[in-house]
Design an enzyme around this catalytic site. Structure first.
Site, PDB file in Angstrom:
ATOM      1  N   HIS A  72      11.494  -9.503  -4.377  1.00 43.04           N
ATOM      2  CA  HIS A  72      10.735  -8.329  -3.912  1.00 43.04           C
ATOM      3  C   HIS A  72       9.252  -8.680  -3.766  1.00 43.04           C
ATOM      4  O   HIS A  72       8.404  -8.233  -4.538  1.00 43.04           O
ATOM      5  CB  HIS A  72      10.919  -7.188  -4.906  1.00 43.04           C
ATOM      6  CG  HIS A  72      10.555  -5.833  -4.396  1.00 43.04           C
ATOM      7  ND1 HIS A  72       9.472  -5.605  -3.580  1.00 43.04           N
ATOM      8  CD2 HIS A  72      11.136  -4.623  -4.589  1.00 43.04           C
ATOM      9  CE1 HIS A  72       9.396  -4.310  -3.315  1.00 43.04           C
ATOM     10  NE2 HIS A  72      10.397  -3.691  -3.908  1.00 43.04           N
TER      11      HIS A  72
ATOM     12  N   ASP B  89      10.552   1.052   5.747  1.00 42.24           N
ATOM     13  CA  ASP B  89      11.520   0.600   4.745  1.00 42.24           C
ATOM     14  C   ASP B  89      12.808   0.249   5.489  1.00 42.24           C
ATOM     15  O   ASP B  89      13.628   1.105   5.770  1.00 42.24           O
ATOM     16  CB  ASP B  89      11.766   1.682   3.687  1.00 42.24           C
ATOM     17  CG  ASP B  89      12.497   1.143   2.469  1.00 42.24           C
ATOM     18  OD1 ASP B  89      12.910  -0.035   2.487  1.00 42.24           O
ATOM     19  OD2 ASP B  89      12.651   1.902   1.484  1.00 42.24           O
TER      20      ASP B  89
ATOM     21  N   ARG C 146       4.035  -3.910 -10.460  1.00 39.56           N
ATOM     22  CA  ARG C 146       3.839  -3.463  -9.080  1.00 39.56           C
ATOM     23  C   ARG C 146       3.060  -4.554  -8.345  1.00 39.56           C
ATOM     24  O   ARG C 146       1.839  -4.607  -8.347  1.00 39.56           O
ATOM     25  CB  ARG C 146       3.065  -2.147  -9.047  1.00 39.56           C
ATOM     26  CG  ARG C 146       2.734  -1.645  -7.637  1.00 39.56           C
ATOM     27  CD  ARG C 146       3.966  -1.207  -6.876  1.00 39.56           C
ATOM     28  NE  ARG C 146       4.570  -0.025  -7.469  1.00 39.56           N
ATOM     29  CZ  ARG C 146       5.748   0.479  -7.103  1.00 39.56           C
ATOM     30  NH1 ARG C 146       6.451  -0.132  -6.153  1.00 39.56           N
ATOM     31  NH2 ARG C 146       6.240   1.559  -7.695  1.00 39.56           N
TER      32      ARG C 146
ATOM     33  N   GLN D  69      16.731   1.336 -11.456  1.00 42.07           N
ATOM     34  CA  GLN D  69      16.555   0.903 -10.064  1.00 42.07           C
ATOM     35  C   GLN D  69      16.154  -0.566 -10.031  1.00 42.07           C
ATOM     36  O   GLN D  69      15.297  -1.017 -10.774  1.00 42.07           O
ATOM     37  CB  GLN D  69      15.483   1.753  -9.376  1.00 42.07           C
ATOM     38  CG  GLN D  69      15.152   1.271  -7.974  1.00 42.07           C
ATOM     39  CD  GLN D  69      14.576   2.344  -7.092  1.00 42.07           C
ATOM     40  OE1 GLN D  69      15.152   3.400  -6.924  1.00 42.07           O
ATOM     41  NE2 GLN D  69      13.414   2.066  -6.519  1.00 42.07           N
TER      42      GLN D  69
ATOM     43  N   GLU E 163      10.874  -9.165   1.969  1.00 38.99           N
ATOM     44  CA  GLU E 163      11.659  -9.506   0.791  1.00 38.99           C
ATOM     45  C   GLU E 163      12.978 -10.138   1.224  1.00 38.99           C
ATOM     46  O   GLU E 163      13.755  -9.516   1.941  1.00 38.99           O
ATOM     47  CB  GLU E 163      11.934  -8.247  -0.036  1.00 38.99           C
ATOM     48  CG  GLU E 163      10.692  -7.364  -0.223  1.00 38.99           C
ATOM     49  CD  GLU E 163      11.050  -5.937  -0.594  1.00 38.99           C
ATOM     50  OE1 GLU E 163      12.145  -5.706  -1.142  1.00 38.99           O
ATOM     51  OE2 GLU E 163      10.224  -5.037  -0.311  1.00 38.99           O
TER      52      GLU E 163
END
Length: 314
Positions: A187, A230, A76, A99, A290
């Site tokens: 990311h 997002d 993370r 994912q 990203e």
């Protein structure tokens, strides 16, 4: 008998500082530093860039204090690599994959380093950059629960540390006889002091897919964050993107063959549901900008796809 003329001493050239690269004792991390003090650290699990520091020691990347760094879970924070699918599987070939794919949860191989000196930089005192290469291929995967078990590929991921910038680039090769489709994304979690003071420019008046509210919208000005964000933007790679904090430039992005940009921050409520995100106010300390290619790319047998980004710390 003494000689009337003694040979003159051969001058000894001063030692020129060069970049230093080290591998941790447990063979889990690679760290590189420049003579001027900049450094980068890469975890071989996922080839995840964990740290990028300036010559003055300022950290440019955010990593959660509860991030799993033992290979049990994707990290993370830092710069996790998304491949071959972005988000949940939405393609028959990637059905069954986790994912964001398997690249960020597989241990990569460290392939070696190379360095270069730029004479255009003032006060050059040695090598001005160092490149670390990492590799992943289908033969390194223990188990692929999808059609991907039928594909052959090789990926080289290069992380280049410069005096004021960081380059991360991918070369994906189809080494088999079958074409395959993929998505990929860097990311990245960029460290900031307070998300309320942050703005992202370069995406104005560009339609985006809103993964929070649904549908497509357009932002008239620079992006600011005051709730969960997002978004997926499709924008020409020649378009520059920048992150500012308190109206001062913080990061500047240059993209190559990466036409998509995701802007993400979980804000308060969603961050509370993420067990590996800490401290409690962690959402204030990063902004994810990203770069990637999240539309499906078809890579034919024998072909190579390349893309990357250069981030300048300001």
């Amino acid at each position: 008998m003494e000689r009337s003329k003694k040979p003159s001493a051969i001058p000894v050239s001063p030692t020129i500082p060069t970049p230093q690269v080290s591998i941790s004792d447990d063979n889990s991390r690679v760290t590189a530093s420049l003579p001027t003090g900049e450094s980068v650290e890469v975890l071989l699990f996922g080839a995840t860039v964990l740290s990028w520091k300036t010559a003055k020691g300022k950290e440019n990347l955010f990593v959660s204090s509860k991030a799993h760094l033992d290979g049990s879970k994707a990290v993370r924070g830092g710069i996790p690599l998304v491949f071959p699918n972005f988000g949940p599987s939405s393609n028959k070939a990637t059905e069954g994959l986790p994912q964001h794919g398997f690249a960020r949860t597989t241990k990569w191989e460290y392939l070696g380093k190379s360095s270069s000196e730029s004479s255009t930089l003032p006060n050059s005192s040695g090598d001005s950059s160092v490149k670390l290469d990492f590799g992943l291929s289908n033969t390194m995967l223990d188990k692929i629960p999808s059609e991907w078990k039928n594909y052959q590929f090789g990926i080289t991921y290069s992380v280049t540390l410069g005096r004021d910038d960081l380059e991360t680039s991918l070369a994906i090769r189809n080494t088999g006889e079958k074409d395959f489709e993929f998505q990929t994304l860097l990311h990245s979690y960029w460290a900031v002091d307070n998300i309320s003071d942050v703005s992202v420019s370069g995406l104005e008046k560009i339609s985006f897919a809103d993964k929070v509210g649904g549908g497509k919208e357009e932002e008239s000005g620079a992006i600011t964050v005051s709730s969960e964000v997002d978004r997926v933007y499709h924008v020409d790679p020649s378009q520059g993107i920048a992150i500012s904090e308190k109206d001062k430039p913080r990061f500047d992005f240059t993209r190559d063959m990466l036409p998509d940009v995701v802007v993400w921050n979980p804000w308060i409520e969603k961050s509370r549901t993420m067990s590996d995100l800490a401290p409690e106010d962690a959402y204030k300390r990063f902004i994810c900008v990203e770069t990637g290619s999240v539309n499906w790319n078809t890579l034919e047998a024998g072909d190579t796809w390349e893309g990357g980004q250069r981030i300048k710390a300001l």
